[in-house]
Design a protein around this motif. Structure first.
Motif, short mmCIF file in Angstrom:
data_model
loop_
_atom_site.label_atom_id
_atom_site.label_comp_id
_atom_site.label_asym_id
_atom_site.label_seq_id
_atom_site.Cartn_x
_atom_site.Cartn_y
_atom_site.Cartn_z
N LYS A 128 10.73 11.82 5.40
CA LYS A 128 11.19 11.79 4.02
C LYS A 128 11.32 13.21 3.46
CE LYS A 128 10.50 8.57 0.27
NZ LYS A 128 9.56 7.68 -0.39
N LEU A 155 -4.50 5.01 12.20
CA LEU A 155 -4.93 5.51 10.88
C LEU A 155 -4.25 6.84 10.50
CD1 LEU A 155 -8.75 4.69 10.72
CD2 LEU A 155 -6.86 3.48 9.67
N ILE A 201 0.87 -1.18 0.00
CA ILE A 201 0.00 0.00 0.00
C ILE A 201 0.90 1.23 0.00
CG2 ILE A 201 -1.75 1.22 1.37
CD1 ILE A 201 -2.47 -1.57 2.52
N TYR A 202 0.44 2.29 -0.68
CA TYR A 202 1.24 3.53 -0.79
C TYR A 202 1.84 3.94 0.56
CZ TYR A 202 -1.39 3.80 -5.11
OH TYR A 202 -1.95 3.51 -6.32
N GLU A 203 3.14 3.81 0.67
CA GLU A 203 3.78 4.03 1.96
C GLU A 203 3.87 5.50 2.35
OE1 GLU A 203 7.23 1.64 2.55
OE2 GLU A 203 5.93 -0.11 2.59
N ASN A 204 3.73 6.38 1.36
CA ASN A 204 3.84 7.82 1.70
C ASN A 204 2.49 8.41 2.11
OD1 ASN A 204 2.92 7.45 -0.84
ND2 ASN A 204 4.08 9.10 -1.78
N LEU A 205 1.44 7.59 2.07
CA LEU A 205 0.12 8.07 2.55
C LEU A 205 -0.09 7.58 3.97
CD1 LEU A 205 -2.30 7.33 -0.45
CD2 LEU A 205 -1.00 9.39 -0.03
N ILE A 220 -5.53 6.68 6.84
CA ILE A 220 -6.82 7.31 6.53
C ILE A 220 -6.80 7.90 5.11
CG2 ILE A 220 -6.25 9.55 7.64
CD1 ILE A 220 -9.69 7.84 7.68
N SER A 265 -9.03 12.46 -6.87
CA SER A 265 -8.41 11.64 -5.84
C SER A 265 -7.06 11.11 -6.33
CB SER A 265 -9.34 10.48 -5.51
OG SER A 265 -9.01 9.93 -4.29
N THR A 272 -15.00 13.30 6.13
CA THR A 272 -14.13 13.73 5.04
C THR A 272 -14.95 14.04 3.79
OG1 THR A 272 -13.82 11.40 4.57
CG2 THR A 272 -12.01 12.53 5.69
N ASN A 329 -9.48 6.87 2.25
CA ASN A 329 -10.26 7.89 1.54
C ASN A 329 -10.05 7.80 0.04
OD1 ASN A 329 -11.91 9.41 3.32
ND2 ASN A 329 -10.07 10.28 4.23
N PHE A 330 -8.83 7.47 -0.35
CA PHE A 330 -8.55 7.29 -1.78
C PHE A 330 -9.41 6.16 -2.35
CE2 PHE A 330 -5.96 4.77 -4.82
CZ PHE A 330 -6.03 5.64 -5.88
N VAL A 331 -9.43 5.03 -1.65
CA VAL A 331 -10.23 3.88 -2.12
C VAL A 331 -11.72 4.25 -2.09
CG1 VAL A 331 -10.83 1.46 -1.69
CG2 VAL A 331 -8.48 2.22 -1.41
N TYR A 353 3.11 -0.92 -6.23
CA TYR A 353 1.72 -0.48 -5.97
C TYR A 353 0.85 -0.59 -7.23
CZ TYR A 353 4.43 1.82 -2.31
OH TYR A 353 5.31 2.07 -1.30
N LEU A 382 -8.43 -1.70 -9.12
CA LEU A 382 -9.52 -0.77 -8.77
C LEU A 382 -10.27 -0.32 -10.03
CD1 LEU A 382 -7.72 1.45 -6.08
CD2 LEU A 382 -9.47 -0.27 -5.67
N PHE A 419 -5.21 6.67 2.60
CA PHE A 419 -5.38 5.54 1.69
C PHE A 419 -6.85 5.10 1.62
CE2 PHE A 419 -5.62 0.90 1.07
CZ PHE A 419 -5.22 0.86 -0.24
N VAL A 433 0.85 14.30 -3.76
CA VAL A 433 1.51 13.98 -2.49
C VAL A 433 2.77 13.17 -2.78
CG1 VAL A 433 1.31 12.59 -0.37
CG2 VAL A 433 -0.59 14.03 -1.09
N LEU A 457 -10.97 10.30 13.90
CA LEU A 457 -11.56 10.21 12.57
C LEU A 457 -12.58 11.32 12.37
CD1 LEU A 457 -11.69 8.56 9.96
CD2 LEU A 457 -13.41 7.12 11.02
N TRP A 459 -0.55 -2.94 -8.68
CA TRP A 459 -1.74 -3.80 -8.55
C TRP A 459 -2.98 -2.99 -8.20
CZ3 TRP A 459 -4.64 -4.42 -4.07
CH2 TRP A 459 -4.09 -3.89 -2.89
N LEU A 460 -2.78 -1.91 -7.43
CA LEU A 460 -3.93 -1.09 -7.00
C LEU A 460 -4.59 -0.43 -8.20
CD1 LEU A 460 -2.53 0.40 -3.73
CD2 LEU A 460 -4.86 -0.40 -3.99
N PHE A 463 -5.02 10.63 17.18
CA PHE A 463 -5.79 10.53 15.94
C PHE A 463 -7.29 10.45 16.22
CE2 PHE A 463 -8.02 8.01 12.74
CZ PHE A 463 -7.79 8.80 11.63
#
Lengths: 242, 532
Positions: free
Chosen positions: B183, A126, A85-89, A92, B295, B287, A96-98, B379, B386, A94, B302, B284, B381-382, B282
């Protein structure tokens, strides 16, 4: 729900799936077992639209994965054996993206994320970046994303690997609940006890071909799934359909 | 010893990256030495171009000054390249768990990492210095001693810069451990380092233009990078003593560092694995949902802006464009005098056309999208599983590249329009050029990446710096830009600039349509066939 006819897939000159046929009915849990390298993951990737294939038809909910990939994918959720899964996200971000990709309304999405993440005990993580997650946490996050749009067809590749016993139990419950609502689940696993207890039907794949497909109790008869599997793996028998 | 050599080869393969093109799982991997050819060729190319430019530009008695510039360039490449390698492969190596579980001593593990690291640093510095050394030697008919000292000295040249890179990387790792934007912080420091380098080079070039400043610069090199200064003195004089001294300093620096660092590499890696960032409070929140394209665009944004290494390599020209435009604003009075000398009206139109060509050339140097599909890597596969339209994937990537080009180019164009007092029509024409070029470069980048995908890799640097798609995109950009300028100055400079501007806009529009059509037909099919 799923209909595969004569699926042939090759890697270069090596054919790894030799024209397989498979049907997964509405509301059933189908277990997919076989030795390493049998072609299980390849089959799951083909039907999820990840891998192209040379011959055959794959229909999900009546939609052809080649000619109507969007419709087929909209009702499907796929979870790979090693969910990268996108490690830089953050978790939450990720989800929201889905949610955006599957058009899950904000309020429904928030509720489902809240419920599933608390149930799987990763709510407090999250806000962290996925890069800091353990394998099990990534697996849980990917599971939440898979259940986020309540798919009609759930495809899971080795879903129990890396999950703690509680999460594995929740996953089994969720799979059953999903099928009670008319959805179908297809998953591969090496945990034969789970397959035996959970699945309505089972398919045993050896060297790119199904050796047995049928109702779990018919295949097992008076043996255990482990005995059937080991026997098939030892003596490559012709296809039997129950 | 055999085991150590095997480990070194594995580490080198890791530095040089996977060799598969991502579409063929059964393809035989390329031998290790062939994978060194690409970075070596890039260094040789840079060295030949820079040294020839310096020798031709400065020449005469200041030829040795050019050698100092090349040495400084090699030092900076070794430090900056080493920083990125040290961060990923020395203090946070992915095979840590695997290697530590094997019956290997820590010394063997650390030695294999450091030797492979040194060989990579040597690869860069050797192929930067050698071509320049030979070009200089031939031009100034140097003695054989010059070549012997040069080749031997170059083998030890990267040691001190490598130690500096390792120390900076260690500092960054300690400071950023457990921080949220680890990073980003790391990349900002790298970006700042590059900024300092560009500033120093700019100052040096300015100083070189003014007579008498040469000795100050050489003093600076000798003072701040003593081994580089000693190395050059040893080959230029030539002096064996100075050469030996440079080698001794390099060896001592590396020896001391290995003695001090070796036990810390393992412990730093262990700490890095237990110091991840955690959001303690955190909650929730509700959103706002977005369209799939938006998206994807946000995700891409990002990913791209969180990766300054990617931006440095792909979009530095755009930053330079803005710096030049701001400089023009500062030196506005000088430029106004220049315009008055050229003559208003026609002169400004010519300047506007040349500026448009500069903007086009800078845009072609920013093909961010040319590796954006490859960067999906594990990544991928995503995107495939999807329900995402292929065109949404394409346009999200195009849009990010478009923003990276259109915003800085637009700013520089508006600033230029103010400085040169352009008419409204010219300003609009320039904006059209900016928008069309930004889209063209972005869409072309996707096409190139589809042609040369590299979805299997272990470090992003392999895709960004060494993949075929980035090479093709940059070389194509260079070729088209050079062709455009050559065509203008050799053939078209007599044509009325207004007509040429309109022709340029027309050509860009046609290319935009052609590339989009290709993307929507062949591109979509090709994307469907891609897998890792």
């Amino acid at each position: 729900m799923l209909e595969i006819k004569g699926l042939v897939k090759s890697y270069g000159s090596k054919e790894v799936l030799h024209g397989i046929d498979l049907e997964v009915r509405d509301g059933e849990i189908f277990g997919f077992i076989g030795p390493n390298g049998a072609g299980k993951s390849t089959t799951l990737k083909c039907l999820s639209g990840i891998l192209p294939f040379e011959k055959g038809d794959i229909k999900i909910g009546g939609y052809d994965i080649l000619t109507n990939p969007m419709e087929a994918k909209r009702i499907t959720a796929y979870l790979p054996d090693n969910p990268d899964i996108y490690e830089n996200l953050t978790g939450i971000q990720f989800l929201n993206f889905v949610g955006d990709v599957f058009n899950v309304p904000s309020d429904v999405r928030t509720q489902r994320i809240n419920d599933l993440s608390r149930e799987l005990e990763i709510y407090e993580n999250l806000g962290d970046q996925v890069s800091s997650y353990s394998h099990g946490m990534k697996q849980k996050l990917a599971l939440i994303s898979a259940f986020l749009h309540e798919p009609k067809f759930l495809v899971l590749d080795e879903p129990f690997v890396g999950l703690d016993p509680k999460a594995a139990f929740i996953l089994k419950q969720k799979m059953k609940q999903l099928c009670e609502r008319g959805s179908s689940v297809l998953f591969s696993s090496h945990v034969l006890e789970v397959v035996e207890k959970l699945c309505d039907r089972v398919g045993i794949m050896v060297a790119g071909e199904f050796r047995q497909i049928g109702a779990t109790e018919d295949i097992i008869a008076d043996q255990s799934l482990e005995q059937v599997f080991l026997e098939l793996d030892k003596n490559e028998t012709p296809l039997e359909t129950h | 010893m055999k085991l150590l050599w095997k480990l070194i080869k594995i580490q080198l393969a890791g530095f040089l990256g996977a060799s598969s093109n991502g579409t063929s799982r059964k393809k035989k991997p390329w031998p290790l030495w062939t994978r060194m050819l690409v970075p070596a060729a890039a260094c040789i190319y840079l060295s030949v171009v820079y040294s020839t430019l310096y020798f031709d530009g400065i020449g005469g008695k200041m030829g040795d000054y050019s050698m100092y510039m090349i040495a400084f360039f090699a030092v900076m490449m070794t430090i900056l390249g080493g920083l990125s390698m040290a961060l990923g492969a020395l203090y946070e190596f992915k095979d840590y768990d695997f290697l530590m579980s094997l019956p290997l001593t820590k010394t063997v593990i650390v030695a294999s990492k450091l030797i492979a690291f040194y060989l990579m640093e040597l690869l860069y510095s050797f192929f930067i210095i050698m071509p320049a050394l030979f070009i200089f030697g031939i031009r100034y008919m140097m003695d054989p001693v010059y070549y012997i000292l040069g080749v031997i000295g170059t083998l030890f040249f990267p040691m001190l810069p490598m130690v500096i890179a390792c120390l900076i990387a260690l500092l960054i790792r300690i400071v950023t451990a457990g921080k949220k934007h680890q990073k980003l912080f790391t990349n900002l420091i790298t970006f700042a380092g590059l900024g300092v380098y560009m500033f120093v080079v700019f100052r040096m070039n300015m100083d070189a233009a003014a007579s008498g400043m040469r000795s100050d610069f050489i003093d600076g090199v000798v003072k701040y990078i003593p081994t580089a200064g000693l190395f050059l003195s040893s080959i230029l004089e030539p002096s064996v003593i100075k050469g030996l001294l440079a080698i001794a300093i390099n060896l001592a620096a590396l020896g001391l560092f290995v003695w001090w660092l070796s036990p810390r590499i393992i412990s730093t890696n262990a700490k890095m694995r237990s110091a991840a960032y955690h959001d303690k409070n955190f909650r929730l929140k509700e959103t706002k949902s977005n369209s799939t394209l938006m998206s994807l665009f946000k995700r891409e944004l990002v990913k791209t802006f969180g990766n300054l290494f990617y931006l440095i390599n792909m979009a530095m020209g755009q930053v330079m464009l803005v710096i030049v435009a701001v400089a023009m604003m500062i030196y506005r009075s000088d430029i106004e005098i220049l315009i008055s000398q050229i003559g208003a009206g026609y002169g400004v139109q010519v300047i506007a056309l040349i500026l448009m060509m500069v903007i086009i050339a800078a845009a072609f140097m920013a093909p961010v999208s040319s590796v954006s599909i490859s960067l999906e890597g594990k990544y991928f596969w995503l995107l495939k599983s999807l329900p995402i339209h292929t065109e949404d994937v394409f346009f999200s990537k195009i849009l990010v590249n478009f923003v990276i080009i259109a915003v800085p180019s637009g700013i520089s164009w508006i600033l230029s329009a103010i400085v040169f007092k352009m008419t409204a029509v010219t300003v609009l024409e320039g904006i059209a050029v900016v928008l069309l070029t930004a889209y063209l470069v972005s869409a072309l980048g996707i096409l190139i990446n589809l042609l040369f995908p590299k979805l299997v890799w272990d470090r992003e640097a392999v895709v960004i710096k060494q993949s075929m798609s980035s090479f093709v995109a940059v070389l194509l950009g260079l070729g088209l830009s050079a062709g455009m300028f050559v065509l203008y100055f050799a053939k078209l400079y007599t044509v009325e600039p207004g007509i040429l501007t309109l022709a340029l806009i027309g050509l860009l529009a046609v290319l935009v349509l052609a590339v989009t059509a290709l993307l929507m037909t062949w591109g979509k099919k090709r994307f469907g066939r891609l897998s890792n």
